[in-house]
Design an enzyme around this catalytic site. Structure first.
Site, PDB file in Angstrom:
ATOM      1  N   LEU A  20       0.819  -1.214   0.000  1.00  0.00           N
ATOM      2  CA  LEU A  20       0.000   0.000   0.000  1.00  0.00           C
ATOM      3  C   LEU A  20       0.846   1.254   0.000  1.00  0.00           C
ATOM      4  O   LEU A  20       0.416   2.308  -0.490  1.00  0.00           O
ATOM      5  CB  LEU A  20      -0.921   0.019   1.231  1.00  0.00           C
ATOM      6  N   GLY A  21       2.047   1.196   0.560  1.00  0.00           N
ATOM      7  CA  GLY A  21       2.902   2.371   0.623  1.00  0.00           C
ATOM      8  C   GLY A  21       4.146   2.076   1.419  1.00  0.00           C
ATOM      9  O   GLY A  21       4.286   1.014   2.036  1.00  0.00           O
ATOM     10  N   GLY A  23       7.751   4.147   3.530  1.00  0.00           N
ATOM     11  CA  GLY A  23       8.377   5.370   4.027  1.00  0.00           C
ATOM     12  C   GLY A  23       9.561   5.011   4.892  1.00  0.00           C
ATOM     13  O   GLY A  23       9.968   3.844   4.967  1.00  0.00           O
ATOM     14  N   LYS A  27       7.308  -0.411   5.492  1.00  0.00           N
ATOM     15  CA  LYS A  27       6.334  -0.577   4.418  1.00  0.00           C
ATOM     16  C   LYS A  27       4.979  -1.008   4.979  1.00  0.00           C
ATOM     17  O   LYS A  27       4.909  -1.678   6.005  1.00  0.00           O
ATOM     18  CB  LYS A  27       6.826  -1.618   3.410  1.00  0.00           C
ATOM     19  N   VAL A  28       3.919  -0.615   4.255  1.00  0.00           N
ATOM     20  CA  VAL A  28       2.556  -0.973   4.643  1.00  0.00           C
ATOM     21  C   VAL A  28       1.971  -1.872   3.558  1.00  0.00           C
ATOM     22  O   VAL A  28       2.077  -1.564   2.360  1.00  0.00           O
ATOM     23  CB  VAL A  28       1.670   0.286   4.813  1.00  0.00           C
ATOM     24  N   LYS A  43       1.761  -2.909   8.873  1.00  0.00           N
ATOM     25  CA  LYS A  43       2.982  -2.120   8.692  1.00  0.00           C
ATOM     26  C   LYS A  43       4.152  -2.865   9.306  1.00  0.00           C
ATOM     27  O   LYS A  43       4.105  -3.303  10.453  1.00  0.00           O
ATOM     28  CB  LYS A  43       2.846  -0.743   9.332  1.00  0.00           C
ATOM     29  N   ASP A 131       3.818  12.014  12.821  1.00  0.00           N
ATOM     30  CA  ASP A 131       3.986  11.990  11.355  1.00  0.00           C
ATOM     31  C   ASP A 131       2.672  12.370  10.682  1.00  0.00           C
ATOM     32  O   ASP A 131       2.157  11.645   9.827  1.00  0.00           O
ATOM     33  CB  ASP A 131       4.451  10.613  10.889  1.00  0.00           C
TER      34      ASP A 131
END
Length: 570
Positions: A20-21, A23, A27-28, A43, A131
């Site tokens: 999903l994403g 950072g 990762k998610v 996550k 965040d």
């Protein structure tokens, strides 16, 4: 999708569907829970950096707020930590308002963001998100804002000292870049201000307030509401934390004040125009206006009653229009919202559009323009407590989307808190407290191995039984009691052997089944509801007899468990 290494319990319980994403914090992934087939967000945090935060991450499982994803579990594996959360469907704020944001959308998002930060900061041990940025804020179809990604979050004990920045450039507060500085709730206030600036201007702040002022779009200064909002944002993103709003609760009050000020200015402009119009038309128009006002009170009451009656007779779309029109006449009448909940009860269903309408009505400005309708209703503590309890029941049993029981638990909490210290104890109070306790069980069921080992089914059944026997609950509508009866029967069908081991007697179970059979004969239930209850009573009786007579066949428990898992998934 497979991972390159074995991840123990996570790999056993979850199947990764897609990323999903990602950072700096990890990762998610979108994952499917193998037992319940539910979609969840997972996550991955690297253990070397986050092992000392395992306790704090586990603390987040206790968070309950409609603007937060439910943290279901924290799994410590060999070289990483998995943070398992409910999967929230929505659009992130990044790029969502490319053509500019409206005043209504801005204050709706700002209010919800400050509200959820107020919840996090107001806990006995505050939680810092650290965040806050557009990609970590999702807007659901019903207008609900959800703050996600707690990978950088910390429990807010005084003296937290960051070793490195745990935020995102353009949204992280200056102190997040300064080694040896302290973080507190004002760090999140800065992030919230940066997000609001992004919504207002379409650009990020860069490295700080100075760059924000340089890049400010001149259009912000043209619209009066944007000018007021910009001043509020400046107070959020002061370089010195001591000059910012103290926490989310103080920010929420400030946002409410700015919104009230903007609404007040419009109202004053409209009033000025109306007075000028009256002067032009003179005394004759003024007398006519007074005459109209003299009869308007009765007309409004008649129109209000007609709209509620029409909402009963009409379809879903017509009912929504009627409720909006009725709220425009008398926005703070408890009767309107009870009528709305009663309609949900008749349908035994609450969809996302209906939830959105309820939120729209409750969070609309009150007649005094100083607070929301919800806040105005809360002034009558007893009446508001009763309303909050009824709304909690609607969410608990009839909400179609995920998170219904979480939202219900919040409403039950509001109901209980609203009557604390009151001399007269309402008959629903004990039931509301039991619902709050039961909500914790559903969070834990399905964890552990696929057979549900470790879940306290005996405790769940005892609390469901206590709810069933509670005097106030016995006076509840038959359709609500029918839903509670189904939960009791499900426990007997799927976990009769576990109940026997916990000391529940066959006579106790049989007595409850007989009471439910009697309930299934009530006229308030539809034919379909009666037949469904009667069928489940037969299944429960068979399960109890099989268990207590010692005639379970080999493999029977697995069959029951599969049914239990299927029920939990529903």
């Amino acid at each position: 999708m497979k991972l390159p290494a074995s991840y123990g319990r996570f790999e056993q319980e979850y199947c990764i569907l897609r990323e999903l994403g990602s950072g700096g914090e990890g990762k998610v992934y979108l994952v499917r829970h193998q037992v319940t087939e539910q979609l969840r967000a997972a996550k991955r945090l690297w253990k070397g950096k986050d092992a000392d935060r395992l306790h704090e991450l586990n603390m987040m499982k206790r968070l309950r707020h409609p603007s937060l994803p439910e943290v279901i579990d924290v799994l410590a594996e060999k070289d990483c930590i998995w943070l398992i959360m409910t999967y929230v469907k929505g659009q992130c704020l990044q790029g969502l308002f490319k053509d500019g944001i409206s005043e209504a959308d801005f204050f709706s998002i700002a209010g919800q963001l400050s509200e959820v930060l107020g919840y996090l900061h107001g806990r006995r041990m505050p939680i810092l998100h650290l965040d806050i940025k557009p990609t970590n804020l999702l807007l659901k179809r019903n207008g609900r804002l959800v703050l996600i990604d707690f990978g950088a979050a910390l429990q807010g004990q005084p003296g937290i000292r960051p070793e490195q920045c745990c935020g995102t450039p353009g949204f992280a507060a200056p102190e997040q870049y300064q080694k040896g500085s302290y973080l507190d709730a004002r760090t999140d206030v800065y992030g919230a201000g940066a997000v609001l600036y992004y919504l207002l201007s379409g650009t990020t702040m860069g490295k700080g307030p100075e760059e924000m002022r340089t890049a400010t779009d001149q259009n912000i200064r043209k619209d009066r509401w944007k000018k007021e909002a910009y001043t509020l944002i400046e107070n959020c993103v002061k370089k010195e934390p001591s000059e910012r709003y103290a926490d989310g609760r103080q920010l929420a009050l400030a946002i409410r004040g700015v919104q009230k000020k903007c609404v007040g200015k419009r109202q004053r402009r409209e009033l000025t125009f109306a007075l000028a119009f009256a002067l032009v038309f003179g005394l004759f128009c003024a007398r006519a206006l007074r005459k109209e006002q003299g009869i308007s009170s009765d007309q409004r009451a008649q129109e209000y009653a007609r709209l509620l009656e029409q909402a009963d007779r009409g379809g879903v779309v017509q009912a929504r229009t009627c409720y909006r029109d009725a709220a425009a006449i008398y926005p703070e009448k408890k009767e309107l919202y009870l009528h709305f909940v009663e309609r949900l009860l008749q349908d035994c269903h609450m969809n996302q559009e209906e939830e959105r309408l309820l939120q729209e009505l409750l969070y609309a400005p009150a007649s005094d323009g100083e607070q929301t309708v919800k806040e105005a209703l809360a002034r009558d503590r007893a009446a508001y407590g009763s309303l909050a309890y009824e709304i909690g029941l609607a969410y608990w049993y009839f909400y179609e989307d995920s998170g219904g029981k979480t939202a219900a638990a919040n409403w039950f909490q509001e109901a209980v808190q609203s009557v604390e210290g009151e001399a007269e104890v309402p008959d629903w109070l004990q039931a509301a407290k039991i619902y709050q306790k039961i909500s914790g069980y559903y969070e834990r069921i399905g964890k552990g191995n696929p057979l549900g080992s470790g879940a306290d089914y005996g405790g769940l059944f005892q609390d469901l039984s206590a709810l069933w026997r509670e005097t106030g609950f016995q006076n509840t509508d038959a359709r609500i009691r029918a839903q509670a009866a189904k939960e009791l029967l499900a426990c007997m069908i799927m976990e009769a052997s576990g109940l026997r081991q916990d000391g529940t007697t066959e006579a106790e179970l049989s007595g409850i089944i007989k009471e439910i059979e009697k309930l299934s004969e009530e006229d308030a239930l539809s034919m379909e509801q009666r037949e469904e209850l009667q069928g489940e009573c037969e299944e429960a009786r068979a399960s109890v007899e099989r268990t207590y007579q010692g005639d379970q066949v080999e493999g029977g428990r697995m069959d029951e468990t599969e049914t239990w898992v299927e029920w939990i998934a529903d």
